[in-house]
Design a protein around this motif. Structure first.
Motif, PDB file in Angstrom:
ATOM      1  N   MET A   1       0.849  -1.180   0.000  1.00  0.00           N
ATOM      2  CA  MET A   1       0.000   0.000   0.000  1.00  0.00           C
ATOM      3  C   MET A   1       0.882   1.226   0.000  1.00  0.00           C
ATOM      4  O   MET A   1       2.036   1.168   0.393  1.00  0.00           O
ATOM      5  CB  MET A   1      -0.906  -0.015   1.218  1.00  0.00           C
ATOM      6  CG  MET A   1      -2.080  -0.952   1.044  1.00  0.00           C
ATOM      7  SD  MET A   1      -3.238  -0.877   2.390  1.00  0.00           S
ATOM      8  CE  MET A   1      -2.485  -2.036   3.502  1.00  0.00           C
ATOM      9  N   ARG A   2       0.290   2.314  -0.388  1.00  0.00           N
ATOM     10  CA  ARG A   2       1.063   3.555  -0.435  1.00  0.00           C
ATOM     11  C   ARG A   2       0.632   4.482   0.697  1.00  0.00           C
ATOM     12  O   ARG A   2      -0.453   4.347   1.259  1.00  0.00           O
ATOM     13  CB  ARG A   2       0.868   4.216  -1.789  1.00  0.00           C
ATOM     14  CG  ARG A   2       1.420   3.341  -2.901  1.00  0.00           C
ATOM     15  CD  ARG A   2       1.710   4.096  -4.151  1.00  0.00           C
ATOM     16  NE  ARG A   2       0.551   4.709  -4.739  1.00  0.00           N
ATOM     17  CZ  ARG A   2       0.079   4.433  -5.946  1.00  0.00           C
ATOM     18  NH1 ARG A   2       0.636   3.506  -6.676  1.00  0.00           N
ATOM     19  NH2 ARG A   2      -0.953   5.074  -6.417  1.00  0.00           N
TER      20      ARG A   2
ATOM     21  N   ILE B   1      -5.492  -5.115  -3.384  1.00  0.00           N
ATOM     22  CA  ILE B   1      -4.220  -5.821  -3.521  1.00  0.00           C
ATOM     23  C   ILE B   1      -4.466  -7.328  -3.585  1.00  0.00           C
ATOM     24  O   ILE B   1      -3.921  -8.018  -4.444  1.00  0.00           O
ATOM     25  CB  ILE B   1      -3.266  -5.450  -2.365  1.00  0.00           C
ATOM     26  CG1 ILE B   1      -2.772  -4.012  -2.552  1.00  0.00           C
ATOM     27  CG2 ILE B   1      -2.103  -6.428  -2.262  1.00  0.00           C
ATOM     28  CD1 ILE B   1      -2.055  -3.438  -1.338  1.00  0.00           C
TER      29      ILE B   1
ATOM     30  N   SER C   1       0.868  -2.843  -4.712  1.00  0.00           N
ATOM     31  CA  SER C   1       0.399  -1.676  -3.968  1.00  0.00           C
ATOM     32  C   SER C   1      -0.661  -0.935  -4.765  1.00  0.00           C
ATOM     33  O   SER C   1      -0.740  -1.075  -5.988  1.00  0.00           O
ATOM     34  CB  SER C   1       1.558  -0.729  -3.644  1.00  0.00           C
ATOM     35  OG  SER C   1       2.047  -0.120  -4.820  1.00  0.00           O
TER      36      SER C   1
END
Length: 88
Positions: A1-2, A18, A25
């Motif tokens: 993930m960001r 995801i 991500s």
């Protein structure tokens, strides 16, 4: 993930994307279909999200709001203000 995910809903939804899409991500501005999503994956995602938030909505929500932040916002509206996990 960001790191650009802001709410608990965005974080939870991003993890679902995801898992369903098999990507490393996603960010809040990503589009489900641009990342490889199709109708079968959309159905899987919607079923997972419906169970996670205990709300009723169709694949149409994802089709109409394919960007993560927009879909998360739609979920927040369905869940209600007390349970959105929005930052305070």
């Amino acid at each position: 993930m960001r790191a650009d995910l802001f709410t608990d809903t965005e974080l939870k939804l991003a993890q679902m994307w995801i898992d369903v899409l098999g990507v490393d991500s996603v960010g809040r501005g990503d589009n489900f279909f641009d990342l490889g999503g199709d109708s079968m994956l959309a159905t899987r995602l919607v079923l997972t999200a419906r169970r996670a938030w205990n709300v009723e909505f169709s694949v149409r929500v994802l089709v109409d709001s394919p960007v993560l932040k927009d879909m998360a916002g739609r979920i927040d509206v369905l869940v209600g203000p007390a349970d959105t996990g929005s930052p305070r």
